[in-house]
Design an enzyme around this catalytic site. Sequence first.
Site, PDB file in Angstrom:
ATOM      1  N   LEU A  89       0.825  -1.213   0.000  1.00 52.35           N
ATOM      2  CA  LEU A  89       0.000   0.000   0.000  1.00 52.35           C
ATOM      3  C   LEU A  89       0.862   1.268   0.000  1.00 52.35           C
ATOM      4  CD1 LEU A  89      -2.513   1.845   0.868  1.00 52.35           C
ATOM      5  CD2 LEU A  89      -1.803   1.310   3.186  1.00 52.35           C
ATOM      6  N   ARG A 113      -8.811   0.185  -4.094  1.00 52.24           N
ATOM      7  CA  ARG A 113      -7.935  -0.974  -3.887  1.00 52.24           C
ATOM      8  C   ARG A 113      -8.391  -1.746  -2.644  1.00 52.24           C
ATOM      9  NH1 ARG A 113      -2.895  -2.073  -0.908  1.00 52.24           N
ATOM     10  NH2 ARG A 113      -1.382  -3.176  -2.211  1.00 52.24           N
ATOM     11  N   HIS A 195      -1.202 -10.209  -2.450  1.00 54.41           N
ATOM     12  CA  HIS A 195      -0.029 -10.449  -3.296  1.00 54.41           C
ATOM     13  C   HIS A 195       0.093 -11.917  -3.714  1.00 54.41           C
ATOM     14  CE1 HIS A 195       1.167  -6.341  -2.727  1.00 54.41           C
ATOM     15  NE2 HIS A 195       0.973  -6.485  -1.431  1.00 54.41           N
ATOM     16  N   GLN A 244       1.102  -5.096  -9.130  1.00 52.83           N
ATOM     17  CA  GLN A 244       1.489  -5.221  -7.722  1.00 52.83           C
ATOM     18  C   GLN A 244       0.563  -6.105  -6.886  1.00 52.83           C
ATOM     19  OE1 GLN A 244       0.443  -3.066  -4.501  1.00 52.83           O
ATOM     20  NE2 GLN A 244       2.333  -1.902  -4.268  1.00 52.83           N
TER      21      GLN A 244
END
Length: 294
Positions: A89, A113, A195, A244
């Site tokens: 972040l 997000r 992730h 990402q």
Amino acid sequence: MNAYIFPGQGAQFVGMGLDLYENHSEAQELFEKANEILGFSITDIMFEGTAEDLKQTKVTQPAIFLHSVILSKVLGDSFKPDMVAGHSLGEFSALVANGTLNFEDGLKLVSQRALAMQKACEIQPSTMAAVLGLEDEVVEKICSEVEGIVVPANYNCPGQLVISGEVDAVNVACEKMKEAGARRALLLPVGGAFHSPLMEPAREELAAAIEATEFKTPSCPIYQNVTTTAVSDPNEIQKNLILQLTAPVKWTQSVQQMVKGGATSFVEVGPGKVLQGLVKKIHSEAETSSASVS
């Protein structure tokens, strides 16, 4: 050279940002603008909510972003980065701090997000675990051999890696890590597998928002989580930011590259001191400090 680094989820605490709000009119304006953009009073939760309220992903991510970004703005002329980087972040905070994104766009993307990640977590039960005391290669090999989805997610510092994936696969991997000599392999209190490939629905949702946002040429390079190298091209920054969510955070490698690029001092901008501790474990000679306003 001065590297400014920006923390990610987990650094939050109740009361964060209150001193900025009370002592700086610019900070107060930006916090109030954030309440408007988000459509709820995030300042109430940040300044006097409970730790439980603050832990919700839709609150945590914008809260940490706001603390970091507003602190960097209040620093004024003393904020002179030669390079920036952010952990997960924190990459969004770093991109506002170096002028790639404006404040409003950065906050909207962080909010989107957080909501997209929350949704992805609800689609499939998933988790993350911290593995201590094993070489990166050993962790990677074990993950690749376990059935189901489990991947290295955060390369935090040598001997400290976080894995991410389906609950069963992560549990099996943890057992195998311990057998392979890990000092610890323990589940983290997180809502899902950040992730990892399980964040693909969130990545798709966020990609559209990122592509519709203007990215400007930054005032200094950013060392991005995905590539670990210095990036100044707005299009490339945009692409890496989209990748990402499903790719690992290569923090160890990013710090190593920043040191190669000339960084001697690392200033953490935002709540906590987690990144300073990681930097010291990656490069013991680095000077580390917290950004603060007199």
